[in-house]
Enzyme design. Structure first.
Site, PDB file in Angstrom:
ATOM      1  N   CYS A  10       0.827  -1.025   0.062  1.00 22.46           N
ATOM      2  CA  CYS A  10      -0.058   0.011   0.028  1.00 22.46           C
ATOM      3  C   CYS A  10       1.004   1.159   0.138  1.00 22.46           C
ATOM      4  O   CYS A  10       1.933   1.147  -0.132  1.00 22.46           O
ATOM      5  CB  CYS A  10      -0.949  -0.030   1.166  1.00 22.46           C
ATOM      6  SG  CYS A  10      -0.142   0.273   2.874  1.00 22.46           S
ATOM      7  N   ARG A  16      -3.187  -0.550   5.651  1.00 22.55           N
ATOM      8  CA  ARG A  16      -3.833  -1.635   5.068  1.00 22.55           C
ATOM      9  C   ARG A  16      -2.684  -2.783   4.670  1.00 22.55           C
ATOM     10  O   ARG A  16      -3.311  -3.873   4.770  1.00 22.55           O
ATOM     11  CB  ARG A  16      -4.416  -0.971   3.585  1.00 22.55           C
ATOM     12  CG  ARG A  16      -5.427   0.056   3.572  1.00 22.55           C
ATOM     13  CD  ARG A  16      -5.885   0.482   2.625  1.00 22.55           C
ATOM     14  NE  ARG A  16      -4.833   1.477   1.938  1.00 22.55           N
ATOM     15  CZ  ARG A  16      -4.813   1.968   0.865  1.00 22.55           C
ATOM     16  NH1 ARG A  16      -5.801   1.707  -0.179  1.00 22.55           N
ATOM     17  NH2 ARG A  16      -3.817   2.531   0.229  1.00 22.55           N
ATOM     18  N   ASP A 124      -8.730   3.730   2.042  1.00 22.66           N
ATOM     19  CA  ASP A 124      -7.244   4.133   3.035  1.00 22.66           C
ATOM     20  C   ASP A 124      -7.875   4.633   4.327  1.00 22.66           C
ATOM     21  O   ASP A 124      -8.165   5.719   4.187  1.00 22.66           O
ATOM     22  CB  ASP A 124      -6.365   5.093   2.322  1.00 22.66           C
ATOM     23  CG  ASP A 124      -5.202   5.001   2.946  1.00 22.66           C
ATOM     24  OD1 ASP A 124      -4.955   4.629   4.069  1.00 22.66           O
ATOM     25  OD2 ASP A 124      -4.300   5.585   2.111  1.00 22.66           O
TER      26      ASP A 124
END
Length: 166
Positions: A10, A16, A124
């Site tokens: 990510c 994440r 996100d």
């Protein structure tokens, strides 16, 4: 040695991708799969050296998913070559991977929710502060990924592991 190496990526490797790393490790352990290794990395330098975000740690704890202290690190093309599957969380991650790896390298790259046939990004939580929704997406994607993995070459049904009934 692991038969398969998976890398989650990510933007900064603090929300994440480490969440996916620890969720996937937990799912693999519960499935008795010790033939797959899992790590996570960043595609940008913003958080290099940082541990997992407190919101991710809180969500993992809430769901009983074990995790360990770690440090975000930046993926390079040379390190990417050591993985069989590289999994991004969103379209921006996939664009970053294309720039880093080129068209040939994209053959082993997928977006996490693609495994669950869901055509959207994992949001996100750095921007949304909604770690609960991110966790739900990560679990959905990782459970689907687990179903897509080839059978373990070390399973009890493997010819080299089947014992005689005598």
């Amino acid at each position: 040695m692991a038969a398969m190496r998976i890398l989650f990526v990510c933007h900064g490797n603090i929300c994440r991708s480490p969440m996916a790393e620890f969720v996937m490790k937990d799912l693999l352990a519960k499935a008795g799969r010790n033939d797959v290794s899992v790590e996570s990395a960043a595609l940008h330098t913003d958080e290099i050296g940082s541990d997992t975000h407190y919101g991710t740690r809180r969500e993992l704890t809430r769901h009983g998913v074990p995790f360990a202290p770690r440090r975000a690190w930046l993926l390079s093309a040379s390190r990417a070559s050591g993985y069989d599957l590289i999994i991004g969380m969103d379209r921006a991650n996939m664009a970053d991977l294309r720039r880093l790896l080129g068209p040939a390298g994209m053959a082993k790259c997928r977006k996490l929710l693609d495994f669950a046939d869901i055509d959207r990004d994992v949001a996100d939580p750095w921007y949304t502060d909604d770690f609960e929704s991110t966790y739900a997406d990560v679990v959905t994607g990782c459970e689907a990924l687990l179903r897509h993995l080839p059978p373990s070459p070390f399973s009890a049904s493997s010819p080299s592991r089947v014992r005689s009934a005598r």
